[in-house]
Design a protein around this motif. Structure first.
Motif, PDB file in Angstrom:
ATOM      1  N   ASP A  44       0.843  -1.194   0.000  1.00 41.27           N
ATOM      2  CA  ASP A  44       0.000   0.000   0.000  1.00 41.27           C
ATOM      3  C   ASP A  44       0.881   1.248   0.000  1.00 41.27           C
ATOM      4  N   GLU A  46       1.539   4.989  -1.647  1.00 42.26           N
ATOM      5  CA  GLU A  46       0.992   6.116  -2.394  1.00 42.26           C
ATOM      6  C   GLU A  46       2.102   7.140  -2.591  1.00 42.26           C
ATOM      7  N   TYR A  48       3.312  10.497  -3.348  1.00 39.90           N
ATOM      8  CA  TYR A  48       2.658  11.793  -3.266  1.00 39.90           C
ATOM      9  C   TYR A  48       3.349  12.832  -4.144  1.00 39.90           C
TER      10      TYR A  48
END
Length: 151
Positions: A44, A46, A48
């Motif tokens: 997981d 992400e 940015y």
């Protein structure tokens, strides 16, 4: 940083300022390396921005501190990037990362999950130091920072 050379050349030379050009290719390569290492620690991930990512660490609760410490050590060893902040929200993770960098006794890792740690840490910051809080909010209270965390 960000000052035009041609408008400040005499001052820079007088003050002994050393100017280096940017190496965006290297910066992008280092970013890719960091993201690759982070991806080894959680599915997981992400990304940015070029130099920032958020990791979902669900399932690691029983060994969160040791997992974060191992993540930090691996990223540091493989890339030279030194800090990790862990918290329940992205905003608080950014706060934790800030204190992981500032507080040398934390060894580059700051896990901030319980309410007492959150309150203590936020009390050390100005409201306008929170990610996404505009400088024009300067007249607000620190209590707002705590309320923002609850939403």
């Amino acid at each position: 940083m960000g000052a035009p050379w041609h408008l400040n050349r005499e001052k820079f030379e007088r003050d002994g300022v050393i100017i280096r050009s940017s190496n965006y290719t290297l910066y992008g390569d280092m970013s890719a390396r960091v993201m690759q290492v982070l991806g080894r620690f959680t599915p997981d991930l992400e990304i940015y921005s070029i130099d920032e990512a958020f990791l979902g660490l669900g399932g690691f609760e029983t060994r969160l501190e040791s997992h974060a410490a191992q993540l930090r050590q691996t990223v540091l060893q493989w890339t030279g990037i030194p800090a990790v902040g862990v918290a329940a929200t992205k905003t608080l993770a950014k706060v934790a990362n800030r204190f992981a960098k500032k507080d040398t006794d934390r060894n580059g890792v700051f896990v901030m999950l319980d309410d007492a740690a959150v309150e203590k840490t936020l009390s050390r910051m100005a409201l306008t130091d929170l990610w996404g809080v505009a400088r024009r909010s300067r007249n607000g209270s620190k209590r707002w920072a705590y309320q923002a965390r609850l939403n």
